[in-house]
Design a protein around this motif. Structure first.
Motif: not given
Length: 114
Positions: A52-56, A61-64
């Motif tokens: 999802t775009d939000e997840s991307r 900003t946070d690789p985890d």
């Protein structure tokens, strides 16, 4: 032998309100796994494809950050029969058809719950 399943969140869309996506299937039994991990008699009910775009944005900003996928139920589920992986990593889930890439995420019901 079954692999331990990692929790992978998926937002699932039904193809149409006129066709129940899981008629006769307990939605609580649906799991997600790469196509290479399915076995004969599992019931394939859909797929998870893109993040999802939000997840991307969150993972930028946070690789985890948790990656959440978009998914979709099929109108007609099918049973895995003749599971085979070729040398190039393509997976056949039903007698020389329904070809997936080995890492594609499949929504399915394990054979023990069918």
């Amino acid at each position: 032998m079954r692999y331990l399943a990692a929790f992978i969140p998926v937002i699932v869309r039904a193809p149409s309100p006129l066709y129940p996506p899981l008629a006769g299937v307990d939605p609580h039994a649906v799991r997600i796994a790469p196509a290479s991990q399915l076995t004969d008699h599992d019931l394939v009910v859909g797929y998870a494809e893109e993040v999802t775009d939000e997840s991307r944005e969150a993972s930028a900003t946070d690789p985890d950050a948790t990656r959440i996928f978009n998914g979709e139920f099929f109108r007609r589920p099918y049973t895995v029969d003749g599971h085979d992986i070729d040398g190039d990593g393509w997976v056949t889930l039903r007698s020389n058809c329904w070809v997936w890439r080995s890492g594609d995420l499949v929504l399915y019901v394990p054979r023990d719950y069918c």
